[in-house]
Write an enzyme that holds these catalytic residues in place. Sequence first.
Site, PDB file in Angstrom:
ATOM      1  N   SER A  12      35.066  41.013  13.685  1.00  0.00           N
ATOM      2  CA  SER A  12      36.495  41.280  13.873  1.00  0.00           C
ATOM      3  C   SER A  12      36.687  42.714  14.332  1.00  0.00           C
ATOM      4  O   SER A  12      36.314  43.657  13.631  1.00  0.00           O
ATOM      5  CB  SER A  12      37.257  41.078  12.563  1.00  0.00           C
ATOM      6  OG  SER A  12      38.543  41.682  12.687  1.00  0.00           O
ATOM      7  N   HIS A  37      36.181  38.216  17.335  1.00  0.00           N
ATOM      8  CA  HIS A  37      37.399  37.812  16.629  1.00  0.00           C
ATOM      9  C   HIS A  37      38.455  38.910  16.767  1.00  0.00           C
ATOM     10  O   HIS A  37      38.189  40.086  16.499  1.00  0.00           O
ATOM     11  CB  HIS A  37      37.048  37.584  15.153  1.00  0.00           C
ATOM     12  CG  HIS A  37      38.159  37.059  14.310  1.00  0.00           C
ATOM     13  ND1 HIS A  37      38.468  35.717  14.237  1.00  0.00           N
ATOM     14  CD2 HIS A  37      39.018  37.690  13.476  1.00  0.00           C
ATOM     15  CE1 HIS A  37      39.475  35.541  13.385  1.00  0.00           C
ATOM     16  NE2 HIS A  37      39.833  36.724  12.915  1.00  0.00           N
ATOM     17  N   ASP A  39      42.249  40.139  15.778  1.00  0.00           N
ATOM     18  CA  ASP A  39      43.298  39.953  14.777  1.00  0.00           C
ATOM     19  C   ASP A  39      44.623  40.529  15.252  1.00  0.00           C
ATOM     20  O   ASP A  39      44.787  41.746  15.367  1.00  0.00           O
ATOM     21  CB  ASP A  39      42.889  40.637  13.468  1.00  0.00           C
ATOM     22  CG  ASP A  39      41.838  39.852  12.715  1.00  0.00           C
ATOM     23  OD1 ASP A  39      42.027  38.628  12.548  1.00  0.00           O
ATOM     24  OD2 ASP A  39      40.834  40.448  12.292  1.00  0.00           O
ATOM     25  N   MET A  41      48.523  41.081  14.461  1.00  0.00           N
ATOM     26  CA  MET A  41      49.427  41.173  13.299  1.00  0.00           C
ATOM     27  C   MET A  41      50.765  41.752  13.735  1.00  0.00           C
ATOM     28  O   MET A  41      50.812  42.665  14.552  1.00  0.00           O
ATOM     29  CB  MET A  41      48.823  42.085  12.236  1.00  0.00           C
ATOM     30  CG  MET A  41      47.443  41.650  11.768  1.00  0.00           C
ATOM     31  SD  MET A  41      46.886  42.673  10.400  1.00  0.00           S
ATOM     32  CE  MET A  41      45.219  42.050  10.208  1.00  0.00           C
ATOM     33  N   HIS A  70      43.180  35.360  16.454  1.00  0.00           N
ATOM     34  CA  HIS A  70      43.786  34.955  15.180  1.00  0.00           C
ATOM     35  C   HIS A  70      45.191  35.551  15.121  1.00  0.00           C
ATOM     36  O   HIS A  70      45.346  36.762  14.963  1.00  0.00           O
ATOM     37  CB  HIS A  70      42.894  35.491  14.049  1.00  0.00           C
ATOM     38  CG  HIS A  70      43.393  35.211  12.669  1.00  0.00           C
ATOM     39  ND1 HIS A  70      42.856  35.822  11.555  1.00  0.00           N
ATOM     40  CD2 HIS A  70      44.371  34.374  12.204  1.00  0.00           C
ATOM     41  CE1 HIS A  70      43.478  35.389  10.477  1.00  0.00           C
ATOM     42  NE2 HIS A  70      44.402  34.514  10.834  1.00  0.00           N
ATOM     43  N   MET A  72      48.397  36.334  13.350  1.00  0.00           N
ATOM     44  CA  MET A  72      49.098  36.487  12.072  1.00  0.00           C
ATOM     45  C   MET A  72      50.503  36.953  12.405  1.00  0.00           C
ATOM     46  O   MET A  72      50.899  38.092  12.131  1.00  0.00           O
ATOM     47  CB  MET A  72      48.331  37.486  11.182  1.00  0.00           C
ATOM     48  CG  MET A  72      47.040  36.886  10.640  1.00  0.00           C
ATOM     49  SD  MET A  72      45.854  38.119  10.072  1.00  0.00           S
ATOM     50  CE  MET A  72      45.045  38.488  11.623  1.00  0.00           C
ATOM     51  N   MET A 141      41.134  31.459   5.003  1.00  0.00           N
ATOM     52  CA  MET A 141      41.231  32.881   4.646  1.00  0.00           C
ATOM     53  C   MET A 141      40.659  33.096   3.249  1.00  0.00           C
ATOM     54  O   MET A 141      41.050  32.419   2.292  1.00  0.00           O
ATOM     55  CB  MET A 141      42.689  33.352   4.669  1.00  0.00           C
ATOM     56  CG  MET A 141      43.381  33.311   6.022  1.00  0.00           C
ATOM     57  SD  MET A 141      42.576  34.247   7.331  1.00  0.00           S
ATOM     58  CE  MET A 141      42.510  35.889   6.622  1.00  0.00           C
ATOM     59  N   PHE A 147      44.827  43.055   6.208  1.00  0.00           N
ATOM     60  CA  PHE A 147      43.975  44.246   6.222  1.00  0.00           C
ATOM     61  C   PHE A 147      42.506  43.849   6.171  1.00  0.00           C
ATOM     62  O   PHE A 147      42.153  42.843   5.563  1.00  0.00           O
ATOM     63  CB  PHE A 147      44.295  45.134   5.006  1.00  0.00           C
ATOM     64  CG  PHE A 147      45.730  45.557   4.964  1.00  0.00           C
ATOM     65  CD1 PHE A 147      46.187  46.633   5.723  1.00  0.00           C
ATOM     66  CD2 PHE A 147      46.651  44.848   4.192  1.00  0.00           C
ATOM     67  CE1 PHE A 147      47.518  47.003   5.715  1.00  0.00           C
ATOM     68  CE2 PHE A 147      47.995  45.206   4.182  1.00  0.00           C
ATOM     69  CZ  PHE A 147      48.426  46.283   4.939  1.00  0.00           C
ATOM     70  N   ASP A 176      37.314  33.840   6.983  1.00  0.00           N
ATOM     71  CA  ASP A 176      37.823  35.145   7.407  1.00  0.00           C
ATOM     72  C   ASP A 176      38.239  35.966   6.194  1.00  0.00           C
ATOM     73  O   ASP A 176      39.192  35.612   5.502  1.00  0.00           O
ATOM     74  CB  ASP A 176      39.011  34.930   8.354  1.00  0.00           C
ATOM     75  CG  ASP A 176      39.434  36.205   9.052  1.00  0.00           C
ATOM     76  OD1 ASP A 176      38.839  37.270   8.791  1.00  0.00           O
ATOM     77  OD2 ASP A 176      40.367  36.120   9.874  1.00  0.00           O
ATOM     78  N   GLY A 177      37.496  37.054   5.951  1.00  0.00           N
ATOM     79  CA  GLY A 177      37.856  37.990   4.896  1.00  0.00           C
ATOM     80  C   GLY A 177      36.744  38.207   3.896  1.00  0.00           C
ATOM     81  O   GLY A 177      36.291  37.276   3.235  1.00  0.00           O
TER      82      GLY A 177
HETATM   83  C1  DX5 Z   1      42.434  39.895   7.721  1.00  0.00           C
HETATM   84  C2  DX5 Z   1      41.772  39.643   9.061  1.00  0.00           C
HETATM   85  C3  DX5 Z   1      40.287  39.623   9.018  1.00  0.00           C
HETATM   86  C4  DX5 Z   1      39.687  40.921   8.663  1.00  0.00           C
HETATM   87  C5  DX5 Z   1      38.302  40.715   8.108  1.00  0.00           C
HETATM   88  O1  DX5 Z   1      43.803  39.823   7.878  1.00  0.00           O
HETATM   89  O2  DX5 Z   1      42.179  38.409   9.579  1.00  0.00           O
HETATM   90  O3  DX5 Z   1      39.743  39.186  10.242  1.00  0.00           O
HETATM   91  O4  DX5 Z   1      39.623  41.766   9.752  1.00  0.00           O
HETATM   92  O5  DX5 Z   1      37.858  41.963   7.726  1.00  0.00           O
HETATM   93  P1  DX5 Z   1      36.748  42.180   6.629  1.00  0.00           P
HETATM   94  O6  DX5 Z   1      35.531  41.489   7.129  1.00  0.00           O
HETATM   95  O7  DX5 Z   1      36.623  43.654   6.595  1.00  0.00           O
HETATM   96  O8  DX5 Z   1      37.265  41.592   5.346  1.00  0.00           O
HETATM   97 ZN    ZN Z   2      41.146  37.264  11.360  1.00  0.00          ZN
END
Ligand code: DX5
Ligand code: ZN
Length: 229
Positions: A12, A37, A39, A41, A70, A72, A141, A147, A176-177
Site C-alpha cells: 500500500s 494497492h 488507498d 480516502m 481501494h 474509502m 479489513m 490510517f 487489508d490492515g
Molecule cells: C487502511 C488502508 C490500508 C493501510 C494498510 O485504511 O486501507 O491499506 O494502508 O497499512 P498497514 O499495512 O500499515 O496496516
Molecule cells: Zn487499503
Amino acid sequence: MTFDRTLKIAPSILAADFANFGAECAAVEAQGADWVHVDVMDGHFVPNITFGPATCAAIRPHIKGVMDVHLMIALVDPYIDAFAHAGADVITAHVEATPHIHRTLQAIRATGAKAGVALNPGTPAESVAHLLDLTDLICVMTVNPGFGGQKFIDMTNKIQTLRAMIGDRPIHIEIDGGVDPKTAPVVAQAGADVLVAGSAVFKGGSVDNPAPYGENIRNIRAAALGTYT
Ligand code: DX5
Ligand code: ZN
C-alpha cells in the site's frame, strides 16, 4: 487481468513517500510486489484524506502490473468512471459506503475494471452473500480504515466464512490492515490470497535504498506460504 489464487503481496503506497509515488511504485514492483494497492480516502467515510483520480492517473504509468484502487469514499458512484479512466485494474468500494452496493459493483464492472467490495471489521461476511456474482474481490479489513500502521484485528472467522461462501468462484479474498510476517500466516491459512501491507513493506527502505522493500516482501510471502494451501 486473469484470475488465479496464487498468493499475492500488494504494498500500500499509503506508507510510501507521497512526494515520490511514481518511483516508489516502480521500486516495490522491482522488489517483488505482485500488485500495487492505492488507498483513496475522503475525510468523510474515513477520518483521513489522501488523494483522488488525478493522482491515480499520474501513478499509473509507473506500475507495470495491477493497480488495485481501494476507495474509502462516500459517495462512490459519481467517481467510478474517473478512477476507471485513471487506469485502475481493480476498484473496490465499501459495502458500508452506499445503500446500493449492488448497483455500485455493476457500475464498476461496466467500466471494464474488476469489482471489489470491502468490509469493515464490524460488518459480517453475510453482507456480501447476494453480491458474489457481481464481485471479483472481497477485501476484509483487519483494521478500521483510515490510517496505516494500526494494530491487526483478527478476522479469521470472517475469512473462513467467506472462503466457504466463495467456493469455486473466481473471487479473491484480500486482507487489508496490520499485515506483517506474524499476521500473514493467520490470514493465509484462513483463506486469503491477496495480502495488502503498507508499513511492513516500506519500513527501513526508500527509493534510493529499495533492498529492504524486497526483504520485507519476501519475509511476508515466506511467512504466509508456510500455511497457504
Ligand atoms: C487502511 C488502508 C490500508 C493501510 C494498510 O485504511 O486501507 O491499506 O494502508 O497499512 P498497514 O499495512 O500499515 O496496516
Ligand atoms: Zn487499503
